[in-house]
Design a protein around this motif. Structure first.
Motif, short mmCIF file in Angstrom:
data_model
loop_
_atom_site.label_atom_id
_atom_site.label_comp_id
_atom_site.label_asym_id
_atom_site.label_seq_id
_atom_site.Cartn_x
_atom_site.Cartn_y
_atom_site.Cartn_z
N LYS A 34 -15.43 -0.48 3.43
CA LYS A 34 -15.53 -1.42 3.82
C LYS A 34 -15.85 -2.75 2.53
N GLY A 35 -15.58 -3.10 1.75
CA GLY A 35 -15.54 -4.36 1.15
C GLY A 35 -14.89 -4.02 -0.17
N TRP A 36 -14.29 -3.10 0.16
CA TRP A 36 -12.38 -2.73 -0.37
C TRP A 36 -11.54 -2.62 0.26
N GLY A 37 -9.84 -2.87 -0.52
CA GLY A 37 -8.63 -2.17 0.21
C GLY A 37 -7.71 -2.08 -1.12
N ILE A 38 -7.06 -1.46 -1.36
CA ILE A 38 -5.79 -1.06 -1.74
C ILE A 38 -4.65 -1.06 -0.72
N LYS A 39 -3.61 -1.28 -1.50
CA LYS A 39 -1.71 -1.33 -0.85
C LYS A 39 -1.27 -1.04 -1.68
N ALA A 40 0.19 0.64 -1.68
CA ALA A 40 0.90 0.94 -2.82
C ALA A 40 1.98 0.43 -1.79
N GLY A 41 3.13 1.10 -2.68
CA GLY A 41 4.28 0.81 -1.97
C GLY A 41 5.66 1.39 -2.85
N LEU A 42 6.18 2.07 -3.00
CA LEU A 42 7.95 2.31 -3.12
C LEU A 42 8.94 1.58 -2.22
N ARG A 43 9.84 0.90 -3.35
CA ARG A 43 11.33 -0.14 -3.32
C ARG A 43 12.53 0.84 -3.78
N ALA A 44 13.16 0.96 -3.20
CA ALA A 44 14.19 1.99 -3.52
C ALA A 44 15.14 0.91 -2.99
#
Length: 804
Positions: A500-510
């Motif tokens: 609610k009112g915030w968000g996060i995106k995280a990832g890895l690439r090889a």
């Protein structure tokens, strides 16, 4: 200095006179006052969107400090007024003033998200500027000005994007970015993005996204960011098209056109553009001073001109087999050709007098072309509409041919015979990719695998004149064939959570990379292979006062391009030889970004970035005292870091008069060895672009722009100069939303601009000054026709080779 003062005076004059030029054409008006339903206090800076009976935005404004708003100059129609703000429920009120009577809505109550009033109609209107987790977007359909502007003109209003005096697009103050169309690369954007975007009506675009922290699904090649242009999608069967014709002096004519037709499950679109350009004669000046036991001074003076033409044509198609199966494809070709003639005199003097001198004529011919083709298959799932599986294939190739014929006269101690040098470079690329996406509750995941297979070749030939036979013969010492193949195998996984009112995106690439280079004539080769893991994370928080913050970190890789690997020795100027370095290594780049944004009457976006890398491939120039030649190549010799700030402001002074500002400041620290000596180059850059526009009631719109560009570093040893530019334009709607006529004057106060490049070494200092024709005038006519309610359906995933 007088020109600078004149520019400033003119901008103030325009600012003062535009309000006086308004016509008193007010007809009917709608007014009211917005208050909080719970506290009964007036609400300021509430977005009020006025739409006509076709739900097309007509006007947009924000409420004043006392919550009041008023729309004037309205025609007797049925309207809907949409009230929206962060933290409040959207509200729509229908108003009928077809009886030629103005209306006062009185008090309009807005409730927060937890208190929805009965009878309120909730709509899906979006604010013009929206900050998301890893990107910021500008909704063109929410801006009425998009109906009479091109995409290039609208880019001036997009945060983090600016246009310089030559209409070159800058992202965060530099030109290291990728332009995508609906998330996919486009051959026409790689060839000539400025002219394409200038002829593309903004009314055909849904929004423009600026991805400053590219997530793991994008290739890890180092970029300042991504500009993603999203086209309209939700309409019916039919057809539409656009034709744009223009002429520029100096320069030449150009034309651009697009056409789309959709019937049932099949859709086809086609586009094409072409231009002819002729540049006036301009001058060059090169000076070099060397030190040591035999100091010298070199002076080169010359003039040159160039003529060219370019064009592209392509098509896209899609077929919806059923609600779960969709196929799409794209094919385009492009090409260009130019011919140039230049003259140069060269003189080297020393303590004893003239050391060497000659005059040289260079007839150059450059031409090339490319093609781009792709196919996609998208599979949906009945049990879960959020799941999508996409298979994609893309093929891309191009070739560039560069021919130079050099003839020398007035020789003084210059024994090098006349010579011709030709370079034929080709590059091809194949990509296969599979992507999977799924959402559940507040989570969404993306995963995929990809293979890129590149084949680069360069055949450079050096033919010198045999003075006995008067025939040109191959000189194997300066000729060779170079092949470079590269295979990249990649896999990525990204997770995103929206609270609610915030968000996060995280990832890895090889990414696993295999590179092989072979020099056929020299019988030598080079092999490289390496594995990299690249993390990325982005987060944002939105607050109830229409403000928010965001953060991003990404790690990228910079692989050397074929131009920097190719050892071809360019000897078109015998005193300055440039070549590539096939031993260059890849470089890992780290980037951190922090941003703050708020929207009240003004829209403000502030970003701070910090980037750093080691062993960056930079140009290195070395002077050879024995041959009196400066040789330039590339080496992994630079450690670089930079911190910068970007400010974007959009401010509506009145309903018809607006002002925008984009500024970017960067401070660089560069350090590394050059010919065994450590060089340091600390540098600050500044770029400011301001724009003001006024819309008259009779269909005319006037704009004025001022651009200030500071110096920029060119590596460890030098810098380029800055300049100031201006432009003025006007456009008129001849037929509303159909036919628009435009005029523009760019840099009318300055005919020429000089590009100055300064390079310093341990035993030399040189300056290159190139004159550029700066003043230009353009006239264009843009016509839109047809009716189309739904653009071609496209797969939601596809090839994104944004690593060039």
């Amino acid at each position: 200095m007088k020109s600078k003062k004149l520019i400033i005076y003119l901008l103030f004059i325009i600012a003062g006179l535009l309000p006086l030029a308004m016509r008193a054409q007010d007809k009917l008006q709608l007014s009211g006052k917005v208050i909080d339903s719970a506290t009964q206090k007036p609400l300021d800076y509430i977005t009020v969107n006025l739409k006509n009976d076709k739900q097309t935005p007509v006007k947009v404004q924000v409420t004043k400090n006392n919550g009041a708003f008023v729309f004037t100059g309205l025609s007797p129609l049925k309207y809907s007024i949409v009230f929206s703000a962060v933290g409040y429920q959207q509200k729509t009120i229908l108003v009928d003033i077809t009886n030629n009577s103005s209306a006062n809505l009185g008090t309009v109550l807005l409730s927060d998200h937890n208190k929805q009033l009965k009878g309120v109609v909730i709509t899906a209107d979006k604010p013009i500027i929206k900050q998301e987790i890893d990107r910021i977007s500008y909704d063109l359909q929410a801006d009425p000005e998009s109906k009479v502007s091109s995409v290039l003109e609208m880019l001036r209003k997009v945060p983090f994007i600016s246009l310089d005096a030559n209409d070159n697009i800058l992202l965060n103050g530099n030109n290291s970015y990728k332009i995508l169309i609906n998330g996919k690369p486009s051959g026409m954007m790689e060839r000539d993005p400025i002219n394409i975007l200038r002829s593309m009506p903004a009314s055909t675009i849904q929004r423009i996204e600026v991805i400053t922290t590219p997530p793991a699904k994008y290739d890890a090649e180092g970029l300042a960011g991504i500009i993603n242009i999203i086209t309209n999608k939700k309409i019916d069967n039919g057809y539409n098209g656009t034709v744009n014709v223009n002429d520029r002096y100096p320069g030449g004519p150009g034309i651009g056109s697009s056409f789309t037709v959709k019937e049932g499950k099949l859709g086809i679109s086609a586009f094409g553009n072409g231009s002819i350009y002729s540049s006036p004669s301009t001058s060059t000046l090169t000076t070099r001073t060397t030190t040591g036991t035999t100091p010298t001074d070199l002076v080169q003076q010359g003039r040159g001109t160039n003529k060219g033409r370019s064009g592209s044509i392509g098509t896209e198609l899609s077929y919806e087999i059923d609600s779960l199966n969709l196929i799409s494809g794209q094919f385009s070709v492009n090409g260009s050709k130019s011919n140039g003639n230049s003259y140069q005199s060269s003189l080297v003097t020393g303590q004893a007098g003239v050391i060497q001198g000659y005059d040289i004529n260079n007839a150059s011919n450059r031409h090339g072309g490319g093609l781009d083709a792709s196919a996609n298959y998208q599979l949906g799932f009945k049990d879960d509409k959020s799941k999508l599986l996409t298979f994609s294939y893309r093929y891309y190739e191009y070739d560039n041919i560069n021919e130079n014929d050099l003839a020398t006269t007035n020789r003084v101690n210059f024994i090098t015979p006349d010579y011709n040098q030709d370079r034929h470079a080709t590059s091809s690329e194949q990509t296969v990719q599979v992507d999977y996406v799924k959402s559940f509750k507040k989570w969404s995941i993306e995963a995929g695998a990809k293979g890129i297979f590149r084949d680069n070749q360069s055949n450079f030939e050096y033919d010198s004149l045999n003075t006995v036979t008067n025939q040109f013969a191959r000189d194997d010492a300066f000729s060779d064939k170079f092949t470079n193949t590269q295979k990249i195998y990649a896999a990525y996984n990204t997770w995103q959570y929206r609270g609610k009112g915030w968000g996060i995106k995280a990832g890895l690439r090889a990414e696993q990379t295999f590179t092989d280079a072979d020099f056929i004539a020299a019988a030598s080769n080079l092999h490289q292979h390496y594995l990299n893991i690249f993390p990325s994370v982005a987060a944002n928080w939105d607050f109830k006062d229409n403000s928010g913050i965001n953060f991003g970190f990404s790690q990228r890789v910079k692989r050397p391009s074929i131009d920097r690997l190719d050892p071809f020795p360019d000897k078109s100027n015998p005193d300055f030889i440039t070549s590539g370095n096939p031993n260059l290594q890849r470089v890992v780049i780290n980037g951190i970004q922090f941003g703050y944004h708020f929207t009240k009457k003004a829209s403000v976006n502030i970003g701070v970035t910090y980037n750093f890398a080691k062993a960056l491939d930079l140009p290195v120039a070395v002077y050879n005292q024995a041959t009196n030649v400066t040789s330039t190549t590339y080496q992994n010799s630079g450690n670089v870091s930079g911190i910068g700030a970007n400010i974007n402001i959009n401010y509506p002074i009145t309903r018809q008069w607006n002002f925008s500002l984009n500024s970017n400041t960067m401070y660089f620290w560069l350090s590394g060895p050059v010919n065994g000596v450590i060089q340091n180059n600390d540098f600050i850059t500044l770029n400011i672009s301001t724009s003001t526009g006024y819309s008259f009631n009779n269909g005319w719109r006037a704009n004025a722009n001022l651009d200030i560009n500071g110096r920029n570093p060119t590596g460890l040893q030098g810098s380029s100069n800055g300049f100031i530019g201006s432009s003025f334009s006007a456009n008129k709607q001849i037929i509303k939303n159909k036919l628009v006529f435009s005029l523009a004057a760019r840099n009318p106060f300055m005919q020429y601009r000089t590009n100055t490049l300064i390079t310093n070494g341990s035993n030399f200092a040189q300056t290159n000054i190139n004159q550029v024709y700066f003043r230009s005038f353009t006239a264009s006519l843009n016509y839109n026709f047809g009716k189309l309610k739904e653009a071609l359906k496209k797969t939601k995933r596809g090839i994104n080779n944004d690593d060039k």
